[in-house]
Design a protein around this motif. Structure first.
Motif, PDB file in Angstrom:
ATOM      1  N   ILE A  18      -6.551  -6.794   1.635  1.00  0.00           N
ATOM      2  CA  ILE A  18      -5.348  -6.009   1.301  1.00  0.00           C
ATOM      3  C   ILE A  18      -5.564  -4.526   1.586  1.00  0.00           C
ATOM      4  O   ILE A  18      -6.674  -4.093   1.860  1.00  0.00           O
ATOM      5  N   THR A  19      -4.458  -3.772   1.505  1.00  0.00           N
ATOM      6  CA  THR A  19      -4.540  -2.337   1.776  1.00  0.00           C
ATOM      7  C   THR A  19      -3.965  -1.583   0.578  1.00  0.00           C
ATOM      8  O   THR A  19      -3.196  -2.162  -0.203  1.00  0.00           O
ATOM      9  N   VAL A  20      -4.321  -0.313   0.477  1.00  0.00           N
ATOM     10  CA  VAL A  20      -3.657   0.527  -0.523  1.00  0.00           C
ATOM     11  C   VAL A  20      -2.216   0.666  -0.066  1.00  0.00           C
ATOM     12  O   VAL A  20      -1.961   0.815   1.131  1.00  0.00           O
ATOM     13  N   SER A  21      -1.292   0.588  -1.012  1.00  0.00           N
ATOM     14  CA  SER A  21       0.130   0.701  -0.665  1.00  0.00           C
ATOM     15  C   SER A  21       0.341   1.928   0.241  1.00  0.00           C
ATOM     16  O   SER A  21      -0.044   3.043  -0.119  1.00  0.00           O
ATOM     17  N   PRO A  22       0.900   1.728   1.459  1.00  0.00           N
ATOM     18  CA  PRO A  22       1.008   2.837   2.414  1.00  0.00           C
ATOM     19  C   PRO A  22       1.871   3.984   1.915  1.00  0.00           C
ATOM     20  O   PRO A  22       1.634   5.134   2.273  1.00  0.00           O
ATOM     21  N   SER A  23       2.855   3.667   1.051  1.00  0.00           N
ATOM     22  CA  SER A  23       3.669   4.786   0.569  1.00  0.00           C
ATOM     23  C   SER A  23       2.857   5.611  -0.429  1.00  0.00           C
ATOM     24  O   SER A  23       2.949   6.838  -0.451  1.00  0.00           O
ATOM     25  N   THR A  44       7.969   9.903   1.420  1.00  0.00           N
ATOM     26  CA  THR A  44       7.227   8.647   1.534  1.00  0.00           C
ATOM     27  C   THR A  44       7.460   7.719   0.351  1.00  0.00           C
ATOM     28  O   THR A  44       7.293   6.516   0.476  1.00  0.00           O
ATOM     29  N   ILE A  45       7.846   8.277  -0.781  1.00  0.00           N
ATOM     30  CA  ILE A  45       7.746   7.475  -1.998  1.00  0.00           C
ATOM     31  C   ILE A  45       9.091   6.886  -2.440  1.00  0.00           C
ATOM     32  O   ILE A  45      10.127   7.504  -2.231  1.00  0.00           O
ATOM     33  N   GLY A  46       9.057   5.693  -3.013  1.00  0.00           N
ATOM     34  CA  GLY A  46      10.277   5.001  -3.425  1.00  0.00           C
ATOM     35  C   GLY A  46      10.584   5.225  -4.887  1.00  0.00           C
ATOM     36  O   GLY A  46      10.414   4.328  -5.700  1.00  0.00           O
ATOM     37  N   GLU A  47      11.031   6.427  -5.188  1.00  0.00           N
ATOM     38  CA  GLU A  47      11.212   6.769  -6.596  1.00  0.00           C
ATOM     39  C   GLU A  47      12.439   7.651  -6.753  1.00  0.00           C
ATOM     40  O   GLU A  47      12.498   8.727  -6.139  1.00  0.00           O
ATOM     41  N   PRO A  48      13.431   7.245  -7.580  1.00  0.00           N
ATOM     42  CA  PRO A  48      14.609   8.100  -7.740  1.00  0.00           C
ATOM     43  C   PRO A  48      14.188   9.472  -8.251  1.00  0.00           C
ATOM     44  O   PRO A  48      13.304   9.577  -9.095  1.00  0.00           O
ATOM     45  N   ASP A  49      14.841  10.522  -7.734  1.00  0.00           N
ATOM     46  CA  ASP A  49      14.492  11.881  -8.167  1.00  0.00           C
ATOM     47  C   ASP A  49      15.328  12.311  -9.364  1.00  0.00           C
ATOM     48  O   ASP A  49      15.263  13.449  -9.789  1.00  0.00           O
ATOM     49  N   PHE A  50      16.143  11.394  -9.926  1.00  0.00           N
ATOM     50  CA  PHE A  50      16.936  11.719 -11.120  1.00  0.00           C
ATOM     51  C   PHE A  50      16.058  11.654 -12.358  1.00  0.00           C
ATOM     52  O   PHE A  50      14.964  11.097 -12.333  1.00  0.00           O
ATOM     53  N   VAL A 133       5.886  -3.984   1.189  1.00  0.00           N
ATOM     54  CA  VAL A 133       4.528  -4.380   1.584  1.00  0.00           C
ATOM     55  C   VAL A 133       3.828  -5.266   0.555  1.00  0.00           C
ATOM     56  O   VAL A 133       3.035  -6.144   0.913  1.00  0.00           O
ATOM     57  N   SER A 134       4.151  -5.126  -0.724  1.00  0.00           N
ATOM     58  CA  SER A 134       3.455  -5.935  -1.743  1.00  0.00           C
ATOM     59  C   SER A 134       3.735  -7.434  -1.592  1.00  0.00           C
ATOM     60  O   SER A 134       2.920  -8.256  -2.020  1.00  0.00           O
ATOM     61  N   TYR A 135       4.875  -7.785  -0.998  1.00  0.00           N
ATOM     62  CA  TYR A 135       5.156  -9.222  -0.806  1.00  0.00           C
ATOM     63  C   TYR A 135       4.076  -9.874   0.043  1.00  0.00           C
ATOM     64  O   TYR A 135       3.831 -11.068  -0.056  1.00  0.00           O
ATOM     65  N   LEU A 136       3.476  -9.070   0.922  1.00  0.00           N
ATOM     66  CA  LEU A 136       2.451  -9.594   1.813  1.00  0.00           C
ATOM     67  C   LEU A 136       1.089  -9.593   1.121  1.00  0.00           C
ATOM     68  O   LEU A 136       0.338 -10.565   1.178  1.00  0.00           O
TER      69      LEU A 136
END
Ligand SMILES: Cc1ncc(COP(=O)(O)O)c(C=O)c1O
Length: 407
Positions: A18-23, A44-50, A133-136
């Motif tokens: 496995i790899t470190v999450s690329p994001s 890069t990151i999947g995080e709401p800025d609210f 990516v985590s699904y993989l």
């Protein structure tokens, strides 16, 4: 520090796969460059800025004052499980008994528990690509075999019934469906889900993980649907996954949840009991308030993402060599950068591959995005639009300038 070398076989074969999450790795790179004084816009990151809503934060404070700071039941507090059951019924028309619900430390742990509880060496998990990516990596950790199925842009990056049928083998255990999709923003219509369900009904051994974490972030009035609701016959072999991270801007609170068959949930609970014991008690109290409290602010947040999407698409239309797919949900733009490849930078470097294009955008443009390969499709990059309109505008102008300078 000792200079004793750690033997190569000390680390497991599974961690080597496995790899470190690329994001996460991308976000780390942004922090490093900023520490060196570089002006970088990190997308890069999947995080709401609210902000997490104040009534939700208040619930956490109250829980602490009540001394709800101890272990809870492995599968979550009765209050949270009740709030989850009510949410599934109210928003998705899905009915679950309490023992069919598991709360975990994020939607990611729900999926992790499910895969660990069911996948053995050689078992296959069908993953429509582009994928999160985590699904993989999670099936790889479980010694399983991820089976990515590339979905074409002309199909809206959605899995077709024919491609699903062709991917199913006697070893297929799961299909993972993610709608709205990270990274493409594709949203499956009820009719598309029905057509996939028809295939699955012919293969009763194949189960479904429906990852609905972006459920509320849909644009242009498109209708969200989930497969267990669309095809009730699949209810008994579907794990419906959701969480508070994206809808309520609660990524750090780490609360996700799943609803599914009793035996599955029971085995997932076993895995959880031997990893994290339970989700955080305070996070759970906050999630109860998020799910039971007012929901009226949620559509406004989706609209804000839609406006950002529109701005970014409009600005990037003028970026030669970059083609964007129009997302219908979530908060990412998945952009094709094939048109930049083979061109030379002002520094005299030829962009041979997607990685070179993304490095060029970072090094010269000062904009950090993630390579498409991380999501199973090249040459693309993923750009998060969970940033202010000003930042996004500046990022797009920088990308435009950088690609316009290519020869
Ligand atoms: C498609 C998808 N599923 C699940 C998750 C995990 O969410 P959580 O923070 O609840 O673990 C993410 C987070 O990025 C995601 O993009």
């Amino acid at each position: 520090m000792s200079d004793q070398r750690i033997p190569e076989d000390f680390f497991s074969a599974r961690v080597g796969r496995i790899t470190v999450s690329p994001s996460n790795a991308g976000a780390q790179r942004v922090r490093e460059l900023r520490a060196l004084g570089r002006d970088i816009i990190g997308l890069t990151i999947g995080e709401p800025d609210f902000e997490t809503p104040s009534h939700v934060k208040q619930a956490a404070t109250e829980a602490m004052a009540r001394e709800e700071t101890k272990y809870t039941n492995v599968d979550g507090t009765p209050e949270l499980k009740e709030a989850i059951r009510a949410k599934f019924k109210r928003e998705n028309g899905l009915e679950y008994a309490p023992e069919q619900i598991l709360a975990s430390n994020g939607g990611k742990q729900v999926i992790y528990n499910a895969i660990m509880a069911t996948v053995s060496a050689g078992d296959e998990v069908i993953i429509p690509a582009p994928y999160w990516v985590s699904y993989l990596d999670i099936p790889l950790l479980a010694d399983g075999t991820p089976v990515p199925v590339v979905c074409r842009p002309e199909d809206g990056f959605k899995l077709t019934p024919g491609a699903l049928e062709a991917a199913i083998t006697p070893r297929t255990k799961w299909l993972v469906l993610n709608s709205p999709c990270n990274p493409t923003g594709a949203v499956y219509t009820p009719a598309e889900l029905k057509a996939l369900a028809e295939v699955l009904l012919r293969h009763p051994r194949v189960w479904v993980i429906a990852d609905d974490i972006y459920e509320h972030l849909v644009f242009d009035g498109v209708e969200f649907a989930t497969i267990a609701q669309i095809e009730p016959e699949l209810h008994d072999r579907t794990l419906t996954v959701n969480g508070v991270a994206k809808t309520y801007a609660m990524t750090g609170w780490r609360i996700g949840y799943g609803g599914g068959p009793v035996e599955l949930i029971g085995n997932m609970k076993k895995v959880q009991s031997q990893s994290t014991t339970c989700p955080s008690s305070i996070g759970q109290a906050a999630a109860v308030r998020a799910l039971n409290g007012p929901q009226d602010f949620v559509p406004g947040r989706a609209r804000a993402f839609q406006e950002r999407r529109d701005r970014v698409l409009e600005l990037l239309r003028e970026a030669p060599g970059i083609e964007c797919v129009r997302p219908q949900g979530a908060f990412y733009i998945f952009a094709n950068c094939a048109g930049t490849l083979g061109k030379r930078t002002p520094q005299g470097v030829t962009l041979e591959a997607e990685r070179d294009a993304v490095d060029y955008l970072l090094d010269i443009g000062g904009v950090a995005v993630v390579v498409g390969a991380a999501y199973g499709l090249s040459p693309y990059f993923r750009m998060s639009i969970a940033a202010s309109m000003d930042e996004l505008t500046e990022a797009c102008l920088r990308i435009r300038r950088a690609v316009a300078a290519l020869k």
